[in-house]
Design a protein around this motif. Structure first.
Motif, short mmCIF file in Angstrom:
data_model
loop_
_atom_site.label_atom_id
_atom_site.label_comp_id
_atom_site.label_asym_id
_atom_site.label_seq_id
_atom_site.Cartn_x
_atom_site.Cartn_y
_atom_site.Cartn_z
N ALA A 403 0.82 -1.21 0.00
CA ALA A 403 0.00 0.00 0.00
C ALA A 403 0.86 1.26 0.00
O ALA A 403 0.55 2.25 -0.66
CB ALA A 403 -0.93 -0.01 1.22
N LEU A 404 1.97 1.22 0.75
CA LEU A 404 2.86 2.38 0.80
C LEU A 404 3.55 2.62 -0.53
O LEU A 404 3.89 3.75 -0.88
CB LEU A 404 3.91 2.18 1.89
N ALA A 405 3.76 1.54 -1.29
CA ALA A 405 4.51 1.66 -2.54
C ALA A 405 3.59 1.62 -3.76
O ALA A 405 4.00 1.20 -4.82
CB ALA A 405 5.53 0.54 -2.64
N ARG A 406 2.34 2.01 -3.60
CA ARG A 406 1.43 2.00 -4.75
C ARG A 406 2.01 2.86 -5.87
O ARG A 406 2.78 3.79 -5.63
CB ARG A 406 0.05 2.50 -4.33
N PRO A 407 1.61 2.61 -7.10
CA PRO A 407 2.21 3.31 -8.24
C PRO A 407 2.22 4.82 -8.13
O PRO A 407 3.16 5.48 -8.56
CB PRO A 407 1.35 2.83 -9.41
N GLY A 408 1.19 5.38 -7.53
CA GLY A 408 1.15 6.84 -7.39
C GLY A 408 2.29 7.37 -6.55
O GLY A 408 2.86 8.43 -6.83
N ARG A 409 2.68 6.61 -5.51
CA ARG A 409 3.79 7.03 -4.66
C ARG A 409 5.10 6.96 -5.42
O ARG A 409 5.96 7.83 -5.32
CB ARG A 409 3.87 6.11 -3.44
N VAL A 410 5.27 5.88 -6.22
CA VAL A 410 6.49 5.74 -7.01
C VAL A 410 6.60 6.87 -8.01
O VAL A 410 7.66 7.49 -8.18
CB VAL A 410 6.52 4.36 -7.70
N ALA A 411 5.49 7.15 -8.70
CA ALA A 411 5.51 8.22 -9.69
C ALA A 411 5.78 9.57 -9.04
O ALA A 411 6.54 10.39 -9.57
CB ALA A 411 4.16 8.26 -10.42
#
Length: 436
Positions: A403-411
């Motif tokens: 949950a912490l590393a969902r794609p939005g966070r990576v982007a």
């Protein structure tokens, strides 16, 4: 130079998920089942207590005010529980005292509350609205025993699910701890109190571990766990003898994963692979948030012959560490461990072009976490960088890290890293999204 390539590790390369990751995901799922079962039991018990309190208050009010039986049923079905309890206690006191003025006051309070229910003035505390036709709350209060029996069945089912999840959790946790232990580690048997190697142990379905000889003796004579506080059934067919599975396990899971876990083992594998292809002096920045993980990673790196530098201590010590990292080409100065939270801003570490994020940043907001990760990447991706910067992210599947590393966070972190590096003349950039 100066471009950035992102990659994500998930305890295994690509879609190749190791048994340790699957086991941790299963343990996480069982913990969730355990919590949900406990919450269902708590909700059932709270609802049962509410029905009992409302039913008792209604009976007390109708006994003292038989002419106001409808109002008593209405208020007890819909008013906030605390108000219902207060009225019920007052009715019991009035019934014992049998004082006419007190009865009149109680009747006045009851009628005002009944009017409040009809007007919809009550909110919260278990208050509900009344429906003129087919009111469910009034029907339940008229026949409370039916609802109480239903809640008892649901609560019993939840308790059974909780017991099952707890037993599975204990068993798999014991299995994980046993197989992650070193072959020469000593494990104490709770029955004979003697020590043995992990492979000499047996695990019961309840999760308790004993010497194989102690286990076979107890199961043969009693058929259940020998611990007085447990005594759960333990048929011989469900006992796991570790020694029978140890060779296959050692072949499937390397010693690093047994000793340090799949996450740390994957970090080590990636570092060793980079050193193998680019040279042992290749510089790497390894960021993590928690001191416990830093200490474990430091031990793991030393065990494979790559003693890291660690940025910690007073200012003078930190300056010496940074100087050695930037100036030395030895393998002992190739890996630098830093904190995601406490590493000072402005450090120029362009001598490194590999940035490891051992786990996603945990912060109060996603934006704050992305900013910390972007600052970490910015230590290497800044003016003066002559090589493509590779960002290696490690995420444990089936855990909160997903949950912490969902794609939005990576982007967000990648975009922030670009913004932080705008002052540098960057060449062609290459971005690759998460791969796991």
């Amino acid at each position: 130079g100066g471009g950035a390539v992102g990659s994500v590790g998930a305890g295994a390369e690509g879609s190749d998920v190791d048994a340790g990751t699957v086991l941790e995901a299963t343990l996480q799922r069982l913990r969730g089942n355990l919590q949900r079962a406990a919450e269902r039991q708590a909700r059932c018990e709270a609802e049962r207590e509410s029905i009992v309190e409302r039913s008792g208050a209604r009976e007390a009010l109708q006994a003292v005010l038989p002419a106001s039986a409808w109002e008593a049923a209405l208020v007890c079905a819909h008013a906030p529980l605390l108000d219902v309890q207060r009225l019920g206690e007052a009715a019991v006191q009035v019934g014992e005292a049998k004082l006419v003025p007190e009865v009149a006051l109680l009747e006045g309070d009851l009628r005002r509350m009944a009017q409040g229910v009809m007007d919809g003035r009550f909110e919260g505390g278990g208050a509900t609205g009344h429906r003129a036709e087919a009111c469910e709350e009034c029907r339940l209060l008229a026949h409370p025993d039916t609802k109480i029996r239903q809640l008892a069945r649901v609560r019993g089912q939840a308790a059974s699910e909780e017991s099952s999840a707890d037993q599975q959790l204990r068993f798999l946790g014991s299995l994980r701890d046993t197989f992650q232990a070193q072959e020469d580690d000593a494990v104490e048997c709770p029955m004979c109190l003697a020590e043995a190697k992990p492979r000499e142990m047996s695990i019961l379905p309840c999760g308790h571990r004993f010497h194989r000889t102690c286990t076979e003796s107890a199961v043969a004579s009693n058929g259940h766990c020998p611990l007085p506080a447990c005594r759960r059934p333990a048929p011989a067919s469900l006992v796991t003898h570790v020694g029978e599975h140890w060779p296959a396990f050692c072949q499937a899971v390397g010693p690093l994963r047994r000793r340090f876990g799949s996450k740390i083992a994957k970090v080590l594998e990636r570092i060793k692979a980079i050193h193998s292809t680019e040279g042992e002096g290749t510089k790497m920045l390894v960021f993590m948030q928690w001191d416990a993980i830093a200490a474990q990673l430091e031990r793991a790196l030393r065990s494979v012959g790559v003693p890291p530098l660690v940025l910690r201590g007073p200012l003078v010590q930190r300056q010496k560490v940074l100087a050695r990292f930037t100036e030395s080409q030895d393998v002992e100065a190739a890996v630098l461990l830093l904190s995601l939270e406490h590493s000072p801003a402005g450090m120029n570490l362009v001598c490194a072009h590999h940035v490891f994020l051992v786990h996603p940043m945990h912060a109060e907001t996603p934006e704050e976490a992305a900013a910390c990760e972007a600052q970490a990447i910015g230590r290497a991706r800044r003016q003066g960088q002559q090589q493509t910067v590779h960002v290696h992210r490690f995420v444990a599947l089936g855990t909160a890290e997903e949950a912490l590393a969902r794609p939005g966070r990576v982007a967000a972190a990648q975009v922030a890293a670009k913004a932080a590096a705008m002052a540098a003349p960057l060449g062609r950039e290459r971005e690759r999204g998460p791969s796991g």
